[in-house]
Scaffold this motif. Structure first.
Motif, PDB file in Angstrom:
ATOM      1  N   SER A 221      -8.534  -2.596  -5.154  1.00 31.76           N
ATOM      2  CA  SER A 221      -7.959  -1.363  -4.604  1.00 31.76           C
ATOM      3  C   SER A 221      -8.758  -0.809  -3.432  1.00 31.76           C
ATOM      4  O   SER A 221      -8.183  -0.178  -2.531  1.00 31.76           O
ATOM      5  N   PHE A 222     -10.078  -1.032  -3.431  1.00 28.97           N
ATOM      6  CA  PHE A 222     -10.942  -0.382  -2.437  1.00 28.97           C
ATOM      7  C   PHE A 222     -11.462  -1.391  -1.418  1.00 28.97           C
ATOM      8  O   PHE A 222     -11.742  -2.555  -1.748  1.00 28.97           O
ATOM      9  N   SER A 223     -11.614  -0.907  -0.203  1.00 31.43           N
ATOM     10  CA  SER A 223     -12.264  -1.684   0.857  1.00 31.43           C
ATOM     11  C   SER A 223     -13.236  -0.767   1.600  1.00 31.43           C
ATOM     12  O   SER A 223     -13.096   0.466   1.569  1.00 31.43           O
ATOM     13  N   LEU A 224     -14.195  -1.359   2.282  1.00 32.77           N
ATOM     14  CA  LEU A 224     -15.226  -0.589   2.986  1.00 32.77           C
ATOM     15  C   LEU A 224     -14.720  -0.176   4.359  1.00 32.77           C
ATOM     16  O   LEU A 224     -14.197  -0.998   5.125  1.00 32.77           O
ATOM     17  N   TYR A 225     -14.878   1.114   4.659  1.00 34.02           N
ATOM     18  CA  TYR A 225     -14.536   1.639   5.978  1.00 34.02           C
ATOM     19  C   TYR A 225     -15.629   2.630   6.358  1.00 34.02           C
ATOM     20  O   TYR A 225     -15.788   3.675   5.727  1.00 34.02           O
ATOM     21  N   HIS A 226     -16.386   2.294   7.410  1.00 36.82           N
ATOM     22  CA  HIS A 226     -17.588   3.059   7.763  1.00 36.82           C
ATOM     23  C   HIS A 226     -18.508   3.105   6.533  1.00 36.82           C
ATOM     24  O   HIS A 226     -18.921   2.077   6.039  1.00 36.82           O
TER      25      HIS A 226
ATOM     26  N   LEU B 279     -15.662   3.884   0.651  1.00 36.74           N
ATOM     27  CA  LEU B 279     -14.730   2.950   0.029  1.00 36.74           C
ATOM     28  C   LEU B 279     -13.390   3.660  -0.018  1.00 36.74           C
ATOM     29  O   LEU B 279     -13.298   4.800  -0.507  1.00 36.74           O
ATOM     30  N   THR B 280     -12.356   3.029   0.503  1.00 37.75           N
ATOM     31  CA  THR B 280     -11.067   3.702   0.595  1.00 37.75           C
ATOM     32  C   THR B 280      -9.945   2.806   0.078  1.00 37.75           C
ATOM     33  O   THR B 280     -10.038   1.578   0.134  1.00 37.75           O
ATOM     34  N   THR B 281      -8.904   3.461  -0.416  1.00 36.97           N
ATOM     35  CA  THR B 281      -7.715   2.731  -0.887  1.00 36.97           C
ATOM     36  C   THR B 281      -6.673   2.588   0.224  1.00 36.97           C
ATOM     37  O   THR B 281      -5.607   2.008  -0.001  1.00 36.97           O
ATOM     38  N   SER B 282      -6.959   3.125   1.407  1.00 38.41           N
ATOM     39  CA  SER B 282      -5.995   3.082   2.503  1.00 38.41           C
ATOM     40  C   SER B 282      -5.779   1.642   2.980  1.00 38.41           C
ATOM     41  O   SER B 282      -6.747   0.916   3.246  1.00 38.41           O
ATOM     42  N   ALA B 283      -4.506   1.261   3.112  1.00 40.32           N
ATOM     43  CA  ALA B 283      -4.195  -0.061   3.671  1.00 40.32           C
ATOM     44  C   ALA B 283      -4.618  -0.118   5.129  1.00 40.32           C
ATOM     45  O   ALA B 283      -5.096  -1.150   5.625  1.00 40.32           O
ATOM     46  N   ASP B 284      -4.449   1.007   5.819  1.00 39.29           N
ATOM     47  CA  ASP B 284      -4.915   1.147   7.200  1.00 39.29           C
ATOM     48  C   ASP B 284      -5.856   2.348   7.225  1.00 39.29           C
ATOM     49  O   ASP B 284      -5.401   3.494   7.361  1.00 39.29           O
TER      50      ASP B 284
ATOM     51  N   PRO C 205      -4.626   7.001   7.274  1.00 38.82           N
ATOM     52  CA  PRO C 205      -4.405   7.172   5.827  1.00 38.82           C
ATOM     53  C   PRO C 205      -3.066   7.818   5.534  1.00 38.82           C
ATOM     54  O   PRO C 205      -2.481   8.516   6.377  1.00 38.82           O
ATOM     55  N   ARG C 206      -2.568   7.580   4.322  1.00 39.90           N
ATOM     56  CA  ARG C 206      -1.301   8.138   3.868  1.00 39.90           C
ATOM     57  C   ARG C 206      -1.530   9.065   2.683  1.00 39.90           C
ATOM     58  O   ARG C 206      -2.581   9.035   2.050  1.00 39.90           O
ATOM     59  N   LEU C 207      -0.525   9.889   2.406  1.00 39.57           N
ATOM     60  CA  LEU C 207      -0.606  10.839   1.295  1.00 39.57           C
ATOM     61  C   LEU C 207      -0.996  10.115  -0.002  1.00 39.57           C
ATOM     62  O   LEU C 207      -0.385   9.100  -0.343  1.00 39.57           O
ATOM     63  N   GLY C 208      -1.987  10.652  -0.679  1.00 36.99           N
ATOM     64  CA  GLY C 208      -2.414  10.084  -1.954  1.00 36.99           C
ATOM     65  C   GLY C 208      -3.514   9.061  -1.844  1.00 36.99           C
ATOM     66  O   GLY C 208      -4.064   8.627  -2.867  1.00 36.99           O
ATOM     67  N   ASP C 209      -3.867   8.642  -0.607  1.00 43.20           N
ATOM     68  CA  ASP C 209      -4.983   7.710  -0.455  1.00 43.20           C
ATOM     69  C   ASP C 209      -6.281   8.386  -0.901  1.00 43.20           C
ATOM     70  O   ASP C 209      -6.450   9.606  -0.775  1.00 43.20           O
ATOM     71  N   VAL C 210      -7.176   7.558  -1.413  1.00 36.46           N
ATOM     72  CA  VAL C 210      -8.451   8.062  -1.940  1.00 36.46           C
ATOM     73  C   VAL C 210      -9.596   7.387  -1.188  1.00 36.46           C
ATOM     74  O   VAL C 210      -9.524   6.200  -0.846  1.00 36.46           O
ATOM     75  N   ARG C 211     -10.654   8.160  -0.941  1.00 37.29           N
ATOM     76  CA  ARG C 211     -11.880   7.576  -0.403  1.00 37.29           C
ATOM     77  C   ARG C 211     -13.075   8.117  -1.190  1.00 37.29           C
ATOM     78  O   ARG C 211     -13.078   9.279  -1.639  1.00 37.29           O
TER      79      ARG C 211
END
Length: 346
Positions: free
Chosen positions: A186-191, A194-199, A203-209
């Motif tokens: 579910s999570f990937s590293l961004y900066h 860790l975020t669940t955003s596909a992009d 980010p979209r409503l409900g995404d978690v970081r």
């Protein structure tokens, strides 16, 4: 006639010098003990007398004292976030969870809505216009604080209050390769998140970081009360705090600016005061011509005089120093009385 005048002048000089030395000894004693009393009364407001600790840790006789110690924290048992398989050698590790949500913004009488990251659940039911601005009802994860099992500074273990008081914060970059399988999907590293955003850039409503902040391991100075081998908050302190934590190696004056430094070389100053007073008394007794006996008698006078001045200087403070110096005074008087009786009057 000239010889008598010379002898008289010599006697006058000896007595004058003796009086000056005796007064100097009394003054040195008064300044030293008064300085200690002023320091003591100021320190008591913060918990009690201060022990300047080295790197040896707790020593016999230090229990209950206020300790000032500097050093770099040693994290003996590092905190661990089991959910994300993350262990960091820090005193305190904070996990922050944010969700991309609708947020109501008031600008004067105008109300508008925008999507933004927030670590608090934005309750749509409280919105002025909830239509089209529905948010998720719960967070999938919660923020949490993880504290090291044991942190030591200068050989002293820190109590929970002091661990939480350690200053500073720095971001921790997680290692996605160490994520458990259920979260790695579910999570990937961004900066540094860790975020669940596909992009992650959109980010979209409900995404978690999720992000982490750690207290940096840096030199600090701790002022607190010693309880066993732990430094804790002094609950009896009149200042209502009972501890201080500052970054870097600090002196007592830096940590407690309202507490004056105690006089340095206290033992040497006390011994010097007694010697000055004894030498002054010896010169005043010069005409007696009883050299060995007068040395002992002058020493007794010096001890009695310094003891009396020191005893008076501590009035208004703690009773133990007053009683200790009173005992010294009595001992000096007893020595003087015994020698005077044994030697007879001149």
């Amino acid at each position: 006639m000239r010889r008598q005048l010379r002898i008289g002048t010599q006697a006058l000089l000896l007595r004058g010098g003796g009086a000056v030395l005796l007064i100097a000894g009394l003054g040195l004693a008064a300044i030293t003990e008064r300085g200690l009393l002023i320091h003591h009364l100021a320190a008591v407001r913060h918990g009690g007398d201060v022990v300047q600790a080295g790197a040896r840790g707790p020593q016999p006789g230090m229990h209950g004292s206020m300790v000032l110690v500097s050093g770099t924290p040693d994290v003996v048992e590092a905190p661990r976030d089991d959910d994300f398989n993350l262990t960091v050698a820090t005193p305190v590790l904070d996990r922050r969870v944010e969700m991309f949500q609708w947020r109501e913004v008031h600008v004067g009488s105008d109300v508008h809505y925008e999507l933004d990251w927030s670590d608090e659940l934005q309750d749509t039911r409280k919105f002025a216009d909830p239509r089209g601005h529905a948010n998720p009802k719960t967070f999938p994860l919660q923020g949490q604080r993880f504290v090291a099992g044991q942190v030591r500074v200068g050989g002293f273990a820190l109590g929970p209050v002091l661990v939480h008081a350690l200053p500073g914060s720095e971001a921790v970059t997680p290692d996605p390769s160490r994520l458990p399988a259920n979260l790695a999907a579910s999570f990937s590293l961004y900066h540094q998140y860790l975020t669940t955003s596909a992009d992650p850039g959109s980010p979209r409503l409900g995404d978690v970081r999720v992000s982490w902040q750690a207290v940096p391991v840096q030199p600090v100075t701790i002022f607190a009360q010693l309880d066993g081998d732990r430094l804790v908050r002094a609950s009896q302190a009149d200042d209502g705090r009972g501890y201080q934590v500052q970054v870097g190696a600090r002196s007592l004056g830096d940590v407690l600016p309202d507490v004056p430094d105690p006089p340095e070389f206290t033992t040497a100053r006390r011994g010097g005061a007694i010697l000055l007073a004894a030498l002054g008394a010896f010169l005043l007794l010069w005409d007696r011509r009883r050299r060995l006996g007068d040395v002992l008698l002058a020493l007794g006078v010096g001890v009695a005089a310094i003891g009396a001045v020191s005893c008076v200087s501590w009035l208004g403070g703690e009773w133990p120093p007053v009683l200790d110096w009173l005992a010294v005074t009595v001992a000096g008087v007893a020595v003087v009385a015994s020698l005077h009786r044994r030697m007879g009057r001149p």
